[in-house]
Enzyme design. Structure first.
Site, short mmCIF file in Angstrom:
data_model
loop_
_atom_site.label_atom_id
_atom_site.label_comp_id
_atom_site.label_asym_id
_atom_site.label_seq_id
_atom_site.Cartn_x
_atom_site.Cartn_y
_atom_site.Cartn_z
CG ASN A 45 20.96 2.28 -19.03
OD1 ASN A 45 20.34 3.25 -19.65
ND2 ASN A 45 20.73 2.03 -17.67
CB THR A 226 31.86 -5.26 -11.99
OG1 THR A 226 30.59 -5.42 -11.25
CG2 THR A 226 31.62 -5.59 -13.38
CG ASP A 258 22.99 -0.96 -17.07
OD1 ASP A 258 23.24 -2.15 -16.44
OD2 ASP A 258 22.07 -0.12 -16.65
CB SER A 297 27.01 9.64 -17.98
OG SER A 297 26.69 8.17 -17.80
#
Length: 307
Positions: A45, A226, A258, A297
């Protein structure tokens, strides 16, 4: 050393995607839909996210000798990631079963498969590639000795994403610049760095700030934590800063972290400072929440990113 070259040492999975109205309780059966296979794995990813943003990316990893190997590497091949150091090994390709509910929240079961073969010996075989890279990116979905061997081989900037939270030599974390973690992973990382010390509670903003500062004080050059829709908290020794995340309508958060790491590595490889790289990464991570799956995505054009 090419200033734009990124080497990702990590996992490659096939993701079995399932959609449900809500996640089942223990012992409960609920109806679902989907059942499609898409490429995934934290390493893959992050490599795909970086390559889509224009980075020159090389991947060190493994797939199995099974039917899942081809779909697991579809996007890596499509976006031009160098796969010369991705080898086929006996047994199954890594598999993740991803269940997404009506609110976009996911629950994931990961089966290591071929990723378990990305050990110290496999990483040592790619030592020259790793050493020649401007940025090396690691995660927690390969064996500990593989992670540690890659960290030792890195001569450029080392980005360590301790996801999932796994036990590694604390010196790997201290070599990170930055260490990228969420709140849970940050607590685990601090326990590795300062055994026995009481960790700040990251359930509120003050605790998040204190935890990031504590990790930095424990010897990590820079830290990016995060915090979901609230963006990220970071420090590199010049004060604590917060980077906001754009507000988006969440469809599926799978792979958003990711996407953030891949974009962060791309910014750093391109010469951005940590603040600008993290701000860009927050936009990419937010965009990744607006579509289903992980790699499918990810943004392909910068003008797609929310502001």
């Amino acid at each position: 050393m090419s200033p734009a070259t990124i080497t990702v040492v990590g996992s490659i999975n096939a993701d079995l995607m399932i959609t449900v109205d809500r996640h089942p309780l223990p012992g409960e059966t609920v109806p679902g839909s989907g059942g499609t296979i898409s490429p995934g794995g934290k390493g893959a990813n992050q490599a795909v996210a970086a390559a889509l943003l224009g980075a020159d990316v090389r991947m060190v990893g493994a797939v199995g000798e099974d039917a899942y190997a081809e779909p697991a590497t579809t996007y890596l091949r499509r976006v031009g990631v160098d796969l010369a150091h991705v080898h086929a090994v006996e047994g199954p390709t890594g598999l993740a079963v991803v269940t997404v509910d009506a609110h976009g929240e996911n629950a994931i079961i990961v089966i290591a498969g071929a990723n378990a073969a990305v050990d110290a010996a496999a990483v040592e075989a790619a030592r020259e590639v790793i050493a020649s890279s401007a940025v090396v990116v690691l995660q927690g979905e390969i064996p500990r000795d593989g992670i540690e061997a890659a960290a030792r081989s890195a001569r450029g900037r080392l980005v360590v994403n301790l996801a999932p939270a796994v036990a590694v030599d604390p010196e790997v974390l201290r070599r990170a610049d930055p260490l990228v973690v969420n709140e849970h992973e940050a607590t685990y990382a601090y326990a590795l760095l300062a055994p026995g010390a009481e960790s700040p509670d990251p359930r509120d903003a003050a605790g998040q700030d204190a935890l990031v500062e504590a990790i930095h004080a424990a010897g990590v050059a820079s830290v990016v934590m995060t915090v979901g829709a609230d963006g990220a908290v970071l420090t590199d020794g010049s004060g604590l800063r917060r980077v906001p995340s754009p507000r988006v309508e969440v469809v599926d958060s799978t792979g958003a972290g990711d996407a953030f790491v891949g974009a962060l590595a791309t910014g750093l490889a391109a010469g951005l400072d940590l603040d600008d790289a993290a701000a860009h990464a927050a936009r990419v991570g937010a965009y990744a929440c607006t579509g289903p799956g992980a790699q499918p995505s990810y943004p392909t054009e910068l003008d797609q990113l929310p502001s």
